[in-house]
Scaffold this motif. Structure first.
Motif: not given
Length: 202
Positions: A94-99, A121-123, A127-128, A152-155
């Protein structure tokens, strides 16, 4: 009578004779069990380390991107996760851009209260489920301190693991869940190819 009993107990305590075959039958299962558990624990922590390194490798690669991210790129990151962890899968990413929307002060001195951490956005793969603002609020304590309008990019990664020998606790849920965050290096943020698509699954 007590003297005879004490004498026999002392004689039994001092007796060093034994039967090697019987002692082997008694101790061998225990020794093999301890060795198996130690091997499984070592392999488990080795595998957990691989997962952590894989998550930060993917996070670092994403932080260097200046072009929009698309489905093919994310599928490639799943291949990277598979290559680095060398497990039987399944692989989840799961990759999410958090502001961060902090407090700002207008020219007249009025303070606008920000909304805190928000998902741009979140991709996901595997199973996520896509991360939303409600889920992000629950993980607030795990996020870094950020400036207003910083991103930040949350992986997050998750893989399954089957130990060589079954030891209680080594296959616990989320034991091999790893997350990491990185600030974009060469651009204010990374952009998903479809700007109108907030989340998708595969």
């Amino acid at each position: 009578m007590w003297t005879k009993l004490l004498t026999r107990l002392q004689r039994f305590a001092e007796d060093t004779r034994g039967n090697m075959a019987i002692e082997a039958v008694i101790w061998l299962p225990l020794i093999l069990g301890v060795l198996s558990a130690m091997f499984s624990l070592h392999d488990t922590y080795r595998y957990k380390g691989l997962n952590t390194k894989a998550a930060y490798t993917i996070s670092d690669a994403l932080s260097r991107e200046t072009d929009p991210i698309d489905d093919a790129y994310l599928d490639g990151m799943v291949d990277v996760l598979e290559f680095l962890t060398i497990s039987e899968g399944p692989y989840s990413l799961r990759v999410t851009l958090v502001r961060y929307d902090g407090d700002t002060t207008n020219a007249n001195g009025t303070i606008n209260v920000g909304e805190g951490y928000t998902v741009e956005w979140s991709q996901v793969r595997g199973n996520f489920t896509a991360l939303d603002n409600a889920m992000l609020a629950e993980a607030k304590a795990e996020l870094p301190i950020m400036l207003h309008n910083e991103r930040v990019i949350l992986v997050e990664t998750r893989t399954d693991y089957v130990p060589p020998y079954i030891v209680p606790g080594l296959t616990a849920t989320d034991m091999f869940y790893t997350y990491g965050f990185t600030r974009p290096r060469f651009a204010p943020k990374i952009v998903w190819k479809d700007a109108d698509q907030v989340a998708s699954t595969n």
